[in-house]
Design a protein around this motif. Sequence first.
Motif, mmCIF file in Angstrom:
data_model
loop_
_atom_site.group_PDB
_atom_site.id
_atom_site.type_symbol
_atom_site.label_atom_id
_atom_site.label_comp_id
_atom_site.label_asym_id
_atom_site.label_seq_id
_atom_site.Cartn_x
_atom_site.Cartn_y
_atom_site.Cartn_z
ATOM 1 N N ARG A 78 -11.724 63.760 46.076
ATOM 2 C CA ARG A 78 -10.774 62.971 45.101
ATOM 3 C C ARG A 78 -9.296 63.658 45.212
ATOM 4 N NH1 ARG A 78 -12.840 63.000 39.999
ATOM 5 N NH2 ARG A 78 -10.793 62.131 39.525
ATOM 6 N N MET A 79 -9.089 64.877 45.913
ATOM 7 C CA MET A 79 -7.971 65.613 45.875
ATOM 8 C C MET A 79 -7.804 65.687 44.356
ATOM 9 S SD MET A 79 -5.845 64.256 49.081
ATOM 10 C CE MET A 79 -6.382 64.263 50.578
ATOM 11 N N MET A 80 -8.545 66.420 43.559
ATOM 12 C CA MET A 80 -8.072 66.656 42.138
ATOM 13 C C MET A 80 -8.309 68.407 42.116
ATOM 14 S SD MET A 80 -7.688 63.993 40.841
ATOM 15 C CE MET A 80 -7.723 64.404 38.986
ATOM 16 N N ALA A 81 -7.308 68.803 41.282
ATOM 17 C CA ALA A 81 -7.263 70.485 40.957
ATOM 18 C C ALA A 81 -6.904 70.518 39.269
ATOM 19 C CB ALA A 81 -6.086 70.839 41.662
ATOM 20 N N MET A 82 -7.513 71.542 39.034
ATOM 21 C CA MET A 82 -6.908 72.045 37.673
ATOM 22 C C MET A 82 -5.663 72.830 37.832
ATOM 23 S SD MET A 82 -7.934 71.994 34.598
ATOM 24 C CE MET A 82 -9.558 71.405 34.980
ATOM 25 N N ALA A 83 -4.925 72.461 36.648
ATOM 26 C CA ALA A 83 -3.500 73.028 36.768
ATOM 27 C C ALA A 83 -3.052 73.763 35.403
ATOM 28 C CB ALA A 83 -2.488 72.172 37.002
ATOM 29 N N ASP A 84 -2.669 74.818 35.323
ATOM 30 C CA ASP A 84 -2.246 75.665 33.977
ATOM 31 C C ASP A 84 -0.936 75.345 33.791
ATOM 32 O OD1 ASP A 84 -1.029 77.518 32.069
ATOM 33 O OD2 ASP A 84 -3.164 78.473 32.248
ATOM 34 N N VAL A 85 -0.400 74.424 32.803
ATOM 35 C CA VAL A 85 0.833 74.174 32.480
ATOM 36 C C VAL A 85 1.209 74.940 31.226
ATOM 37 C CG1 VAL A 85 2.365 72.168 31.962
ATOM 38 C CG2 VAL A 85 0.583 71.948 33.500
ATOM 39 N N SER A 86 1.657 75.669 31.143
ATOM 40 C CA SER A 86 2.285 76.716 30.019
ATOM 41 C C SER A 86 1.067 76.895 28.881
ATOM 42 C CB SER A 86 3.225 75.927 29.172
ATOM 43 O OG SER A 86 4.389 76.307 30.121
ATOM 44 N N GLY A 87 -0.286 77.145 29.641
ATOM 45 C CA GLY A 87 -1.217 77.460 28.915
ATOM 46 C C GLY A 87 -2.350 76.270 28.496
ATOM 47 N N VAL A 88 -1.801 75.129 28.885
ATOM 48 C CA VAL A 88 -2.676 73.978 28.748
ATOM 49 C C VAL A 88 -3.205 73.701 29.983
ATOM 50 C CG1 VAL A 88 -2.581 71.539 28.173
ATOM 51 C CG2 VAL A 88 -1.084 72.997 26.976
ATOM 52 N N ARG A 89 -4.484 73.563 30.252
ATOM 53 C CA ARG A 89 -5.260 73.232 31.549
ATOM 54 C C ARG A 89 -5.426 71.756 31.392
ATOM 55 N NH1 ARG A 89 -10.113 76.863 32.813
ATOM 56 N NH2 ARG A 89 -10.165 75.093 34.002
ATOM 57 N N ARG A 90 -5.070 71.195 32.688
ATOM 58 C CA ARG A 90 -5.080 69.749 33.037
ATOM 59 C C ARG A 90 -5.543 69.718 34.397
ATOM 60 N NH1 ARG A 90 -4.441 66.118 29.746
ATOM 61 N NH2 ARG A 90 -2.232 65.671 29.188
ATOM 62 N N GLU A 91 -6.397 68.731 34.320
ATOM 63 C CA GLU A 91 -6.691 68.032 36.073
ATOM 64 C C GLU A 91 -5.535 67.006 36.400
ATOM 65 O OE1 GLU A 91 -11.009 67.380 38.263
ATOM 66 O OE2 GLU A 91 -10.458 65.741 36.428
ATOM 67 N N VAL A 92 -5.192 67.420 37.511
ATOM 68 C CA VAL A 92 -4.046 66.721 38.319
ATOM 69 C C VAL A 92 -4.547 66.256 39.798
ATOM 70 C CG1 VAL A 92 -2.321 67.647 36.887
ATOM 71 C CG2 VAL A 92 -2.935 68.685 39.186
ATOM 72 N N SER A 93 -4.096 65.252 40.203
ATOM 73 C CA SER A 93 -4.196 64.694 41.575
ATOM 74 C C SER A 93 -3.259 65.932 42.313
ATOM 75 C CB SER A 93 -3.986 63.508 41.716
ATOM 76 O OG SER A 93 -3.773 63.036 43.164
ATOM 77 N N VAL A 94 -3.816 66.313 43.591
ATOM 78 C CA VAL A 94 -2.784 67.149 44.487
ATOM 79 C C VAL A 94 -2.805 66.166 45.771
ATOM 80 C CG1 VAL A 94 -3.425 69.103 43.452
ATOM 81 C CG2 VAL A 94 -4.883 68.288 45.308
ATOM 82 N N ILE A 100 -1.386 75.776 40.033
ATOM 83 C CA ILE A 100 -2.715 75.292 40.446
ATOM 84 C C ILE A 100 -3.909 76.367 40.200
ATOM 85 C CG2 ILE A 100 -4.339 74.246 42.230
ATOM 86 C CD1 ILE A 100 -1.806 72.468 41.146
ATOM 87 N N THR A 101 -4.875 76.328 39.607
ATOM 88 C CA THR A 101 -5.809 77.297 39.336
ATOM 89 C C THR A 101 -7.063 77.127 40.130
ATOM 90 O OG1 THR A 101 -6.613 76.140 37.478
ATOM 91 C CG2 THR A 101 -4.884 78.020 37.015
ATOM 92 N N ALA A 102 -7.439 75.955 40.172
ATOM 93 C CA ALA A 102 -8.819 75.714 40.938
ATOM 94 C C ALA A 102 -8.776 74.295 41.549
ATOM 95 C CB ALA A 102 -9.930 75.708 40.158
ATOM 96 N N ILE A 103 -9.630 74.089 42.742
ATOM 97 C CA ILE A 103 -9.862 72.631 43.373
ATOM 98 C C ILE A 103 -10.938 72.253 42.511
ATOM 99 C CG2 ILE A 103 -10.223 71.547 45.287
ATOM 100 C CD1 ILE A 103 -7.678 72.579 44.996
#
Length: 96
Positions: A17-33, A9-12
């Motif tokens: 909406r409880m959403m955050a940015m996640a770095d998944v092996s170099g791919v940034r993806r917005e995810v629900s936390v 998790i790199t940022a809220i």
Amino acid sequence: MCLGIPGRITAITDEGRMMAMADVSGVRREVSVACVAGADLSALVGQWALIHVGFAMAIIDEDEAEKTLQALRDLGEAQETLEMMRASDLALEGRS
């Protein structure tokens, strides 16, 4: 088969909406936390989570994340999933 991949998790991005940015092996993806959120969402920044279809399903430690990523690489499943994620990101950005 359901595949969960460790991501950091790199940022809220949207506290309401409880959403955050996640770095998944170099791919940034917005995810629900929502599944892993405590009272202080900012405490999630820097944490590793198991990511599945846009949701952080569980918080995991860095050692577990690295072992899981290596196992997935060894199986070849991570690369295929990451390529699909990259393709969907490019499509969303209109850069197919």
